[in-house]
Design an enzyme around this catalytic site. Sequence first.
Site, PDB file in Angstrom:
ATOM      1  N   SER A  48       0.933  -1.389   0.006  1.00 31.43           N
ATOM      2  CA  SER A  48      -0.577   0.502   0.170  1.00 31.43           C
ATOM      3  C   SER A  48       0.862   1.577   0.180  1.00 31.43           C
ATOM      4  O   SER A  48       0.261   2.330   0.075  1.00 31.43           O
ATOM      5  CB  SER A  48      -0.943  -0.528   1.110  1.00 31.43           C
ATOM      6  N   ASP A 340      -2.267   7.732   8.604  1.00 27.14           N
ATOM      7  CA  ASP A 340      -3.761   7.202   9.346  1.00 27.14           C
ATOM      8  C   ASP A 340      -2.686   6.394  10.243  1.00 27.14           C
ATOM      9  O   ASP A 340      -1.787   6.073  10.611  1.00 27.14           O
ATOM     10  CB  ASP A 340      -4.353   6.263   8.065  1.00 27.14           C
ATOM     11  N   HIS A 343      -0.483   4.664   7.828  1.00 23.69           N
ATOM     12  CA  HIS A 343       0.738   4.886   6.332  1.00 23.69           C
ATOM     13  C   HIS A 343       0.678   6.589   6.670  1.00 23.69           C
ATOM     14  O   HIS A 343       0.928   7.183   7.818  1.00 23.69           O
ATOM     15  CB  HIS A 343      -0.123   5.172   5.102  1.00 23.69           C
TER      16      HIS A 343
END
Length: 383
Positions: A48, A340, A343
């Site tokens: 991600s 978050d 990340h």
Amino acid sequence: MTVPTAAAPALLLAAIVLCSSSALVSCDELRHGVRRAAVPAMYVFGDSLVDAGNNDFLPPPAPRALPPNGVDLPRWVLRRTGRFTNGFNLADIIAQHLGFEFSPPAYLSLTTPLSSLDLLRGRVGANYASGGSGILDITGNGTITLREQVQLFAETKARMIRAGLVGRESLDDLLAQSLFVVSAGGNDFDAFDYGLPMSEAPAFIAAMVDTYINHINELYRLGARKLALLDILPVGCIPSQRAITTNGGCDADGNALSRAFNALLRTEMARAAAAASMPGLEYSVASLYNVLSDMIANPALAGLREVEVACCGGGKFNGEVGCTVATSLCADRDEFLFWDFVHGTQAAYRRAVHAFFYGTARDAEPVNLAQLVPAVAANSSSI
Ligand SMILES: *[C@@H]1O[C@H](CO)[C@@H](O)[C@H](O)[C@H]1NC(C)=O
Ligand SMILES: *[C@@H]1O[C@H](CO)[C@@H](O)[C@H](O)[C@H]1NC(C)=O
């Protein structure tokens, strides 16, 4: 074979006229600014930190980057969000340093003939990364595993050859000059959250690196010669881990896992590159670990104010609840390290990538990315 790095204005003008009607220069190629990029293409693999929208095409349980992810992307990119951060992610920003506008398109988004035309010509490239995936096949239920990502690239190359838009030799040249970016490994450590004892760490990490090097070998066999490998960030310091330590500090075990993997990756990559089996391989290990640790140790130096609490999320450190429209969202996103529970923000990513390109051996070794792609160095001022 020559790779055009700068288009004469007349050529560009002609290309703009041609792009809607001709295969000579595609509109996508113009949009991505291929003609002034430092490499013909960029191919992206991993998780991600670099996924540019593949997971938007996957059913649950693959994680999706729903709003407010992408809240700070310019309007013209918003329709292709899929980034697990507030703005551009690490793949986008690396691509920007190379002269592209953002990451090559998510592979699963390539359904229109025009956009895949660039790919078949060895231009622009593609992004195979999938949020939640790891190095090991068992990591990331429902995601595109790293093994599958490499297989998708193998299929891409087979299609390039079948399409015949560039000769075999030119294709090999284009791939050899292209940048292959890999960011993987952090999600494999979830196994320890699910009960794998720390005593198993050495064997587990050895298996991770072994599998990783096998995938690198396969990419080499397929024509990759320039690799940018992002090491694993200090996972003990991400808000979700900080939230469960007794004193709110970084989790020492988590960071030890990252460091052990990162050290073994460097050793094994050096060994693999020195072996006669991969002549012409050039690589850089870009250290997310060191760059983010430095930001945490000295936020002011990095121009950040908050390096512990996430910008978006809920619970302790905003690290216990994922970022959704229902959770809190900070206003000053450029001052936060973490977007978050796991990340980074675009602001942190911009600082990290700048260090990967122009920093010292602590930031990227054995060479930095500007040394790996020398055409970039001349243009550092334009970023
Ligand atoms: C670098 O910038 C100059 C001037 O803007 C441009 O002519 C050249 O093509 C660029 N080179 C690369 C590799 O981006
Ligand atoms: C993977 O996800 C599917 C769908 O949610 C679930 O049915 C399956 O049990 C999961 N497999 C593993 C190994 O967790």
